[in-house]
Motif scaffolding. Structure first.
Motif, PDB file in Angstrom:
ATOM      1  N   LEU A   1     -19.391 -40.684  28.426  1.00 43.85           N
ATOM      2  CA  LEU A   1     -18.230 -40.249  29.361  1.00 43.85           C
ATOM      3  C   LEU A   1     -18.198 -38.837  29.090  1.00 43.85           C
ATOM      4  CD1 LEU A   1     -16.230 -43.447  29.130  1.00 43.85           C
ATOM      5  CD2 LEU A   1     -17.329 -42.791  30.928  1.00 43.85           C
ATOM      6  N   ILE A   2     -18.003 -38.327  28.236  1.00 45.59           N
ATOM      7  CA  ILE A   2     -17.744 -37.018  27.988  1.00 45.59           C
ATOM      8  C   ILE A   2     -18.740 -36.161  28.849  1.00 45.59           C
ATOM      9  CG2 ILE A   2     -17.864 -34.804  26.340  1.00 45.59           C
ATOM     10  CD1 ILE A   2     -15.053 -36.293  26.258  1.00 45.59           C
TER      11      ILE A   2
ATOM     12  N   LEU B   1      -9.452 -39.340  31.284  1.00 47.17           N
ATOM     13  CA  LEU B   1     -10.115 -40.029  30.202  1.00 47.17           C
ATOM     14  C   LEU B   1      -9.477 -40.217  28.755  1.00 47.17           C
ATOM     15  CD1 LEU B   1     -12.978 -41.537  29.277  1.00 47.17           C
ATOM     16  CD2 LEU B   1     -13.737 -39.185  28.532  1.00 47.17           C
ATOM     17  N   VAL B   2      -9.331 -41.063  28.268  1.00 48.25           N
ATOM     18  CA  VAL B   2      -8.708 -41.367  26.703  1.00 48.25           C
ATOM     19  C   VAL B   2     -10.169 -41.525  25.806  1.00 48.25           C
ATOM     20  CG1 VAL B   2      -7.434 -42.977  25.437  1.00 48.25           C
ATOM     21  CG2 VAL B   2      -6.528 -42.309  27.531  1.00 48.25           C
TER      22      VAL B   2
ATOM     23  N   LEU C   1      -7.908 -34.221  32.962  1.00 46.77           N
ATOM     24  CA  LEU C   1      -7.035 -34.418  31.415  1.00 46.77           C
ATOM     25  C   LEU C   1      -7.708 -35.312  30.723  1.00 46.77           C
ATOM     26  CD1 LEU C   1      -4.294 -34.092  30.418  1.00 46.77           C
ATOM     27  CD2 LEU C   1      -3.448 -36.121  31.670  1.00 46.77           C
ATOM     28  N   LEU C   2      -7.962 -34.894  29.389  1.00 46.83           N
ATOM     29  CA  LEU C   2      -8.542 -35.620  28.470  1.00 46.83           C
ATOM     30  C   LEU C   2      -7.542 -36.004  27.210  1.00 46.83           C
ATOM     31  CD1 LEU C   2     -10.972 -36.803  26.807  1.00 46.83           C
ATOM     32  CD2 LEU C   2     -11.377 -34.648  25.969  1.00 46.83           C
ATOM     33  N   LEU C   3      -7.152 -37.171  26.671  1.00 47.06           N
ATOM     34  CA  LEU C   3      -6.343 -37.489  26.003  1.00 47.06           C
ATOM     35  C   LEU C   3      -6.916 -38.181  24.730  1.00 47.06           C
ATOM     36  CD1 LEU C   3      -4.926 -38.861  29.208  1.00 47.06           C
ATOM     37  CD2 LEU C   3      -3.173 -37.730  27.870  1.00 47.06           C
ATOM     38  N   THR C   4      -6.291 -38.065  23.772  1.00 48.13           N
ATOM     39  CA  THR C   4      -6.925 -38.810  22.395  1.00 48.13           C
ATOM     40  C   THR C   4      -5.719 -39.524  21.705  1.00 48.13           C
ATOM     41  OG1 THR C   4      -6.578 -37.152  20.620  1.00 48.13           O
ATOM     42  CG2 THR C   4      -8.541 -36.644  22.000  1.00 48.13           C
TER      43      THR C   4
ATOM     44  N   MET D   1      -1.002 -43.968  31.241  1.00 48.43           N
ATOM     45  CA  MET D   1      -1.974 -44.137  30.087  1.00 48.43           C
ATOM     46  C   MET D   1      -2.804 -45.313  30.057  1.00 48.43           C
ATOM     47  SD  MET D   1      -1.428 -41.203  28.595  1.00 48.43           S
ATOM     48  CE  MET D   1      -1.165 -40.486  30.228  1.00 48.43           C
ATOM     49  N   GLN D   2      -2.280 -46.361  30.324  1.00 45.18           N
ATOM     50  CA  GLN D   2      -2.824 -47.923  30.402  1.00 45.18           C
ATOM     51  C   GLN D   2      -3.894 -47.835  31.636  1.00 45.18           C
ATOM     52  OE1 GLN D   2       0.099 -50.679  29.966  1.00 45.18           O
ATOM     53  NE2 GLN D   2       0.002 -50.796  27.821  1.00 45.18           N
ATOM     54  N   GLY D   3      -3.609 -47.140  32.578  1.00 45.72           N
ATOM     55  CA  GLY D   3      -4.439 -47.114  33.481  1.00 45.72           C
ATOM     56  C   GLY D   3      -5.609 -45.831  33.675  1.00 45.72           C
ATOM     57  N   THR D   4      -5.745 -45.524  32.319  1.00 45.70           N
ATOM     58  CA  THR D   4      -6.829 -44.248  32.118  1.00 45.70           C
ATOM     59  C   THR D   4      -8.059 -44.890  31.597  1.00 45.70           C
ATOM     60  OG1 THR D   4      -5.274 -42.692  31.963  1.00 45.70           O
ATOM     61  CG2 THR D   4      -7.315 -42.232  31.232  1.00 45.70           C
TER      62      THR D   4
END
Length: 223
Positions: free
Chosen positions: A32-33, A44-45, A120-123, A142-145
């Protein structure tokens, strides 16, 4: 035997794309990255335990995308409009549970970044549904990511991770050290980081090379 004064010396962590070993535990995440910028909804999370490679992948992506990187806990004092002008990575979103000001800042950053046509990338340490964020609108976003999970390592990945951790510290363990550690240690990235750090400290203080015997001592001390 007199012990050497053990100074905490800095070490460089290799964070390049070629330094990241792909295995079944992380193949979806790296895929995915690599698919950027074609992420669903532009975000993406990355979810995984400490040491699983999230920060490494964030830096791999930031190099390609020229993204800015910021810890979620620093968002309150950040210039949100400036960050939203390009791709941005926000690390450790789970750490702002209970911090409503930081959550509001992330909500603003999320909306503005996507509105500007950026990504936007989140971890986080787990799937967003377990982050327990108190701001309902942020939690729903966040849950929709799309979530890419970095799983606990198999033997091959754990061996490569251990080798990389030793290399980052410029240590050269004996050939039988890593197989011994992988066979007997708790199977987690966090344990791998802790063991390598302790071996580094013990090797330095006793002026001994990193060997299976030294690894056995460290493992016994953890029991």
């Amino acid at each position: 035997m007199h012990k050497q004064l053990n100074l905490t010396l800095p070490f460089r962590t290799a964070l390049g794309r070629d330094d990241f070993f792909v295995s079944p535990a992380n193949a979806m995440a790296i895929g995915l990255i690599d698919s950027w910028p074609n992420w669903p909804s532009g975000k993406l999370v990355l979810a995984g335990a400490a040491g699983s490679g999230k920060t490494h992948l964030v830096h791999v992506w930031a190099t390609v995308s020229q993204a800015k990187i910021i810890p979620a806990t620093d968002l309150v004092d950040a210039d949100i409009p400036f960050l939203a002008q390009g791709p941005v990575a926000v690390e450790d979103v789970h750490a702002i549970r209970g911090d409503l000001a930081a959550q509001k800042a992330l909500f603003h950053l999320h909306n503005l970044t996507l509105a500007e046509g950026n990504t936007l990338l989140l971890t986080g340490a787990a799937d967003p549904k377990h982050w327990a964020l108190e701001l309902p609108d942020l939690m729903s976003r966040m849950q929709g990511t799309t979530v890419a999970t970095l799983d606990q390592p198999d033997d091959m990945l754990l061996s490569v991770v251990m080798a990389k951790l030793f290399n980052d510290r410029q240590l050269m363990p004996s050939l039988d050290t890593i197989p011994y550690l992988v066979k007997h240690m708790d199977r987690s990235f966090e344990t791998a980081q802790s063991l390598v750090a302790r071996l580094d400290s013990l090797s330095m203080s006793e002026k001994r090379p990193v060997t299976r015997a030294l690894a056995k001592r460290v493992l016994q001390d953890t029991l």
